[in-house]
Design a protein around this motif. Structure first.
Motif, PDB file in Angstrom:
ATOM      1  N   ALA A 146     -89.075-137.900 -32.335  1.00  0.00           N
ATOM      2  CA  ALA A 146     -89.909-138.281 -33.489  1.00  0.00           C
ATOM      3  C   ALA A 146     -89.184-139.348 -34.297  1.00  0.00           C
ATOM      4  CB  ALA A 146     -90.204-137.053 -34.341  1.00  0.00           C
ATOM      5  N   GLY A 147     -87.881-139.201 -34.420  1.00  0.00           N
ATOM      6  CA  GLY A 147     -87.078-140.207 -35.122  1.00  0.00           C
ATOM      7  C   GLY A 147     -87.068-141.529 -34.359  1.00  0.00           C
TER       8      GLY A 147
ATOM      9  N   LEU B 164     -89.300-142.661 -32.462  1.00  0.00           N
ATOM     10  CA  LEU B 164     -90.628-143.270 -32.429  1.00  0.00           C
ATOM     11  C   LEU B 164     -91.146-143.674 -33.809  1.00  0.00           C
ATOM     12  CD1 LEU B 164     -92.300-140.808 -29.876  1.00  0.00           C
ATOM     13  CD2 LEU B 164     -91.455-143.090 -29.395  1.00  0.00           C
ATOM     14  N   ASN B 165     -90.386-143.404 -34.846  1.00  0.00           N
ATOM     15  CA  ASN B 165     -90.826-143.778 -36.196  1.00  0.00           C
ATOM     16  C   ASN B 165     -91.072-145.287 -36.258  1.00  0.00           C
ATOM     17  OD1 ASN B 165     -90.325-144.737 -39.075  1.00  0.00           O
ATOM     18  ND2 ASN B 165     -90.405-142.525 -39.342  1.00  0.00           N
ATOM     19  N   THR B 166     -92.216-145.650 -36.813  1.00  0.00           N
ATOM     20  CA  THR B 166     -92.610-147.061 -36.781  1.00  0.00           C
ATOM     21  C   THR B 166     -91.605-147.967 -37.488  1.00  0.00           C
ATOM     22  OG1 THR B 166     -94.906-146.408 -36.741  1.00  0.00           O
ATOM     23  CG2 THR B 166     -94.462-148.670 -37.375  1.00  0.00           C
TER      24      THR B 166
ATOM     25  N   LEU C  71     -96.871-143.189 -33.036  1.00  0.00           N
ATOM     26  CA  LEU C  71     -97.499-141.907 -33.365  1.00  0.00           C
ATOM     27  C   LEU C  71     -98.696-142.029 -34.300  1.00  0.00           C
ATOM     28  CD1 LEU C  71     -94.269-139.771 -33.811  1.00  0.00           C
ATOM     29  CD2 LEU C  71     -95.782-139.831 -31.844  1.00  0.00           C
TER      30      LEU C  71
ATOM     31  N   ASN D 171     -88.674-149.230 -32.129  1.00  0.00           N
ATOM     32  CA  ASN D 171     -89.272-150.394 -32.790  1.00  0.00           C
ATOM     33  C   ASN D 171     -88.216-151.369 -33.290  1.00  0.00           C
ATOM     34  OD1 ASN D 171     -91.887-149.877 -32.275  1.00  0.00           O
ATOM     35  ND2 ASN D 171     -92.446-149.224 -34.332  1.00  0.00           N
TER      36      ASN D 171
END
Lengths: 457, 323
Positions: free
Chosen positions: B147-148, B150-152, B172, B158
């Motif tokens: 989740a970290g 994939l954080n935008t 996400l 990113n």
């Protein structure tokens, strides 16, 4: 020799066990101690506060031992459902209004009217709007704590961000249009998304319903049988929300990303980093803010509290809040049906204490600078010292409107949320989203009432 | 006298031994059953009975709080699923989409890494351990880490994309990116399959490769004509387990995007729908029916795979052995 050793060990163990158990039993209890498992969601941060409350209760009720079972918020619905439906549920359960209704129609919890009568409990100490939410089909199922009010009508704002954008920090927006102008001036976005957010009018069904009432709209009729949200006011509300999201916040994805992996209670919310100007949150905000950033909380030059803005283009609209709609609102303490009468009686005593006693719910909520469902508690002048915006909080509570819901509220909310999401993502127009949601939800609601009416004929 | 006593004793011992052997021979099946009994009892109590009860519940209107016998409603739950449940189709589509990409990708990835880790180079044990470590990390922890990633705004992925001049992806928050994110996450736990592939690779007789080398076979030809055919039983095994596990994906999605399945419910997988029906809507009978349907789908697919495996899985040259 062997036996002698065995006896000595057993004796020592017995003494140790007694030492371990006796202090937890009340010293002055003549009869049997009743153990009351208290399943609640107050979280680790407020566990010590709840233990203090329990301590006071046990001093007054030496024959009742309350076991504080703080539960994690994750998997809450699953935990609650399995606990309530099991053959050995906790002695007393903290449940939301839809859950209380759900348990009530399935006979999992008992109405408490008989206890109220036996104990001479004065229900008039509660605000009518608060105690009224805990009735289902004419029977009372729980005593409230904290307030169901103050959930949607209040907003907080960052004075520094207003000041930096050239606005008067002491003159927060009163209408949607003013809010939109300020938000547009404050919001900063880059290719990675939003860096500083002015305001968001985005979210699930509960956010839509909250804005709907500031446009003089209604979710449902007072008898809870006919849904009204797809009115012209409802359409105007959703269109405004979608436009604000698209025009000011550069789209739905930005807003979703902005709040990704953040939680206000845990202190990693953009608010704490001066990244959000206007924030809607319930009255638990004050306690969380104070715990996570005590210096910021004390500095009232940097933040303020305001009422949720209304549609300035609608002459009938005004700032408003709702009570009893939000899934996480209108908490009560309910008593499972399977327990013996003496345990249910003990549970009621605790519910009464946690609801209305000065050392119970009153003190517990005062320590969090948030209001109580008990009128007298909120009249404590000390509130003005612990909460710098106490007068705004009281003003907000007075503007709250109760919303009728049914035990199928969870399913209705999901349908509305999904349709609103489709409007945000451009899959449907706001009008189609509301009409589709209305058709599906009304069908479900009609089914529920048809079954209910047959069962109660 | 002494000699006769000794003879008698020897005879007695021999008789006793024979009897024991006979008893063992006659009851060997019973002893075998005794050894498998703990597993068998566990299977009956913890698998078969709950399954049968679930099957029964699927024909009832069992809701939260139903005391006593839940009302029997026949096929109503099933009819509603196939005629009136919009999320049934959506969640099934999401799950099949996930399966369609994650299972083959994971198989290929695990196989390729296993091939590399099968080489004879110094420190290979260390590399093998390093590649297996992610599989030991609990799924919850791995998902939180992801989740970290994939954080935008702050996520590693990113940040990397921006560094190379690419457009950041809304992993996400975009309905189009949620399923690829889940597929990406599924690659994390490839270590289990990799270890099985590695074991399979090491069981391939070395002389086959030597013979191919003598005949002038290239590395590619050895891979295609020796390694892959001899690995088909392992590929089949991993494929089967991957499919079954893929249909049951739940925890990752639950943690990463929540029970609603994320924006536009693009990540609402089948098990999440089953969960929501049971624990959010409290319709346990309906939820039981959904899970029975999933069982049937997995069962039919497994049968089909086993049936078709005769055509592509190479179990050794058994005919040669017989001659």
């Amino acid at each position: 020799m062997k036996y002698s050793l065995f006896v000595r060990i057993a004796l020592a163990l017995g003494i140790l066990l007694s030492l371990g158990l006796l202090p937890s039993m009340a010293q002055d209890c003549d009869g049997e101690v009743i153990e009351l498992e208290f399943m609640n969601w107050w979280g680790a941060a407020r566990e010590a506060l709840m233990d203090t409350l329990i301590g006071h209760f046990q001093e007054e009720n030496p024959c009742i031992r309350v076991i504080n079972q703080v539960q994690p918020w994750d998997n809450r619905a699953e935990l609650l459902a399995t606990a309530a439906a099991s053959s050995n549920p906790p002695g007393i359960i903290m449940s939301t209004r839809p859950e209380t209704y759900q348990f009530a129609i399935n006979g999992l919890i008992i109405p408490i009217d008989a206890f109220v009568e036996t104990h001479g409990t004065d229900l008039s100490v509660f605000y009518d709007g608060e105690i009224g939410l805990q009735y289902w089909n004419g029977e009372l199922y729980g005593l409230p704590m904290p307030t169901a009010g103050g959930l949607t009508g209040l907003m907080i704002y960052n004075k520094n961000l207003l000041r930096d954008a050239g606005f008067d920090p002491e003159d927060p927006p009163e209408t949607w249009q003013e809010l939109e102008d300020m938000a547009a001036a404050i919001t900063v976005a880059d290719p990675m998304g939003i860096d500083v957010l002015g305001a968001a009018a985005f979210g699930t069904d509960s956010e839509f319903v909250a804005w709907l009432y500031t446009n003089n709209g209604k979710y449902v009729t007072e008898d809870g049988r006919t849904l009204l949200f797809n009115s012209p006011e409802g359409l105007e509300t959703l269109e405004w929300m979608v436009n604000l999201t698209n025009n000011v916040n550069h789209g739905t994805l930005n807003i979703t990303d902005f709040f990704q992996d953040t939680a206000f209670a845990q202190g990693d919310h953009p608010w704490y980093e001066d990244k959000q100007a206007f924030l809607h949150i319930n009255t638990s905000f004050f306690g969380h803010f104070n715990v996570n950033d005590p210096e910021g909380y004390a500095d009232t030059e940097s933040w303020g509290t305001m009422l949720r803005p209304y549609n300035g283009d609608n002459p009938d609209a005004h700032s408003a809040g709702t009570t009893g709609y939000n899934y996480s609102g209108a908490w009560a303490y309910t008593i499972p049906a399977v327990h013996p009468p003496e345990k249910q009686e003990a549970a009621f005593k605790f519910a009464e204490f946690i609801g209305a006693h000065p050392l119970g719910g009153c003190a517990f909520l005062f320590a969090q600078s948030r209001p109580s469902p008990v009128k007298e508690c909120n009249e404590n002048p000390e509130y003005y010292n612990v909460n710098p915006y106490w007068s705004v909080v009281l003003e907000g509570l007075a503007l709250d409107t109760p919303v009728q819901i049914t035990p199928v509220q969870g399913q209705l909310a999901e349908i509305l949320s999904n349709n609103i999401a489709e409007a945000y993502h451009g899959v449907k127009s706001p009008a189609d989203a509301l009409n589709d949601a209305h058709a599906e939800m009304q069908e479900l609601l009609d089914e529920f009432w048809a079954e209910f009416d047959v069962d109660n004929m | 006298m002494q000699a006769s006593q000794k003879t008698l004793r020897t005879q007695h011992e021999t008789t006793w031994k024979l009897r024991m052997q006979e008893w063992w021979f006659r009851n060997r099946a019973l002893i075998g059953f005794a050894f498998i009994f703990p597993w068998f009892a566990g299977f009956i109590i913890f698998d078969l009975l709950p399954f049968m009860y679930n099957l029964y519940l699927s024909f009832t209107d069992y809701q939260i709080g139903t005391r006593g016998i839940p009302p029997w409603i026949g096929l109503e739950n099933y009819i509603e699923i196939f005629t009136d449940d919009k999320l049934f189709g959506k969640s099934m589509y999401n799950t099949v989409y996930y399966l369609g990409f994650s299972v083959p990708l994971r198989l290929i990835f695990a196989f390729l890494i296993a091939l590399i880790l099968n080489l004879r180079v110094r420190g290979m044990e260390l590399y093998r351990t390093l590649f297996y470590v992610p599989s030991v990390v609990p799924l919850v922890a791995a998902t939180v880490i992801f989740a970290g990633f994939l954080n935008t705004r702050y996520g590693f992925l990113n940040q990397f994309l921006v560094l190379i001049g690419a457009t950041p992806v809304r992993w996400l928050s975009s309905p189009d990116a949620i399923k690829p994110s889940l597929i990406l996450l599924s690659l994390w736990g490839f270590g289990g399959q990799m270890i099985i592939f590695l074991a399979g690779l090491q069981s391939i007789p070395e002389d086959l490769y030597e013979a191919a080398a003598i005949d002038g076979g290239t590395g590619w030809q050895r891979l295609i004509y020796i390694t892959v055919p001899l690995m088909t039983p392992t590929i089949f095994f991993n494929l089967l387990l991957g499919l079954i596990g893929g249909f049951q994906i739940f925890e990752q999605v639950f943690i990463l995007i929540g029970t609603n399945g994320g924006p536009l419910q693009a990540g609402l997988v089948y098990m999440l729908h089953v969960y929501n029906k049971a624990f959010r809507d409290f319709e346990f009978g309906y939820s039981a029916a959904l899970s029975v349907i999933l069982f049937l789908i997995i069962f039919v697919l497994t049968i089909l795979l086993v049936y078709t495996s005769n055509r592509w899985v190479f179990y050794g040259d058994s005919q040669d052995d017989e001659t």
